[in-house]
Design a protein around this motif. Structure first.
Motif, mmCIF file in Angstrom:
data_model
loop_
_atom_site.group_PDB
_atom_site.id
_atom_site.type_symbol
_atom_site.label_atom_id
_atom_site.label_comp_id
_atom_site.label_asym_id
_atom_site.label_seq_id
_atom_site.Cartn_x
_atom_site.Cartn_y
_atom_site.Cartn_z
ATOM 1 N N TRP A 52 0.792 -1.209 -0.016
ATOM 2 C CA TRP A 52 -0.010 0.007 -0.118
ATOM 3 C C TRP A 52 0.918 1.405 0.203
ATOM 4 C CZ3 TRP A 52 -0.809 4.277 3.126
ATOM 5 C CH2 TRP A 52 -2.058 4.890 2.896
ATOM 6 N N LYS A 111 1.185 4.277 -2.983
ATOM 7 C CA LYS A 111 1.341 5.869 -2.569
ATOM 8 C C LYS A 111 2.806 6.589 -3.080
ATOM 9 C CE LYS A 111 -2.579 5.740 -0.561
ATOM 10 N NZ LYS A 111 -3.494 6.507 -1.494
ATOM 11 N N TYR A 112 3.731 5.776 -2.851
ATOM 12 C CA TYR A 112 5.365 6.206 -3.172
ATOM 13 C C TYR A 112 5.337 6.448 -4.709
ATOM 14 C CZ TYR A 112 10.357 6.269 -3.297
ATOM 15 O OH TYR A 112 11.759 6.632 -3.682
ATOM 16 N N LYS A 142 3.139 7.343 -6.636
ATOM 17 C CA LYS A 142 2.415 8.390 -7.199
ATOM 18 C C LYS A 142 2.978 9.784 -6.814
ATOM 19 C CE LYS A 142 -1.818 6.032 -7.075
ATOM 20 N NZ LYS A 142 -3.537 5.792 -6.151
#
Length: 299
Positions: free
Chosen positions: A222, A226-227, A229
């Motif tokens: 997860w 996020k990383y 993006k």
């Protein structure tokens, strides 16, 4: 062979580590298979002397090599333990695993253990690197490796998992020149892996699913989504500060600083530079980038 274990070790030029690895497995594993990528040193010779069964197969990536092994090797045991050549099983983990397998429920098909990293002789116990539980033991026929170019995890196809509080220790004995050369290669694979994730090229139904409140691997996936993006070149700075400062990586001394700077910043910056290089090469055209990845890495 009910509740017995076979170890699978992937090797290439691992003469520094292979005897330590095999010896740590002898008291718990009935079989040890070494899947060698045509080593040029004494890896195969040492492994044979220690009683391992040797198979050689061309290397593409860790995931494909492991999945080839569980499909092609004549494994008799109920359980399969994946161990890297520069890892070893702590005695306490071996004993706990032996006891647990005597009474393990039939619906349990995967076992999480602690991954501990020792760098330049120092265990890295802070910065989010420990205990970092991962599935390392799977029931035969009911698990495999995700088919990813980098950062692959073992997954189970059905059933439940349990956790054992014991350490599978990663302690590579090579020097920093070797380490940086190796991570340069890793950075290429990680760049491709991240582009595949960014463009949803892989079949994500067969991968660890990203969940903030899930297992260690699910939470890590997860965070990685996020990383991906986050802006190129900014995210290595963020990663270093989170791990080294907020998560206390500084508590592991000079070795911890070297590790977090090289692995948490330099390596991540190199990955971003390689992603930038690929995107620039194709004029930031998403369709051309996807076509390149599919033609080059998914044949």
């Amino acid at each position: 062979m009910n509740n017995s274990i076979t170890a699978i070790i992937l090797t290439y030029n691992e003469e520094k580590h292979i005897s330590r690895c095999i010896n740590s497995l002898k008291n718990i594993c009935e079989e040890i298979f070494v899947i060698d990528s045509f080593s040029k040193d004494r890896t195969v010779e040492i492994a044979k002397e220690l009683g391992a069964k040797i198979y050689q197969h061309p290397f593409i990536n860790q995931a494909q090599q492991f999945n080839w092994a569980i499909k092609e090797c004549p494994i008799l045991s109920e359980w399969i333990w994946r161990v890297d050549a520069d890892e070893y099983i702590e005695e306490s983990l071996a004993q706990k695993t032996k006891q647990i397998l005597k009474t393990i429920p039939d619906d349990v098909n995967g076992i999480y253990v602690n991954k501990k990293i020792v760098f330049q002789g120092r265990p890295l116990l802070h910065g989010g690197w420990y205990p970092a539980q991962q599935i390392k033991i799977i029931r035969k026929g009911l698990g495999a490796s995700e088919n990813k170019w980098m950062d692959e995890h073992l997954i189970i196809f059905s059933g439940k998992t349990i956790s054992i509080d014991g350490d599978q220790t990663d302690e590579n004995l090579n020097d920093l020149t070797w380490w940086t050369d190796k991570h340069n290669g890793y950075a290429t694979r990680e760049a491709i892996n991240m582009l595949m994730m960014e463009y949803s090229i892989e079949d994500q139904s067969k991968e660890v699913q990203p969940k903030l409140w899930g297992t260690e691997a699910e939470r890590k996936r997860w965070l990685k989504m996020k990383y991906i993006k986050a802006p190129l070149f900014l995210r290595p700075f963020i990663n270093f500060n989170i791990r080294y400062i907020l998560k206390g990586g500084f508590r592991d001394g000079k070795e911890g600083f070297i590790w977090h700077f090289l692995q948490g910043f330099w390596y991540r910056f190199l990955v971003d530079a390689k992603i930038y290089e690929i995107k620039k090469r194709f004029g930031w055209n998403d369709e051309k980038i996807k076509a390149f990845i599919k033609e080059t890495y998914l044949k």
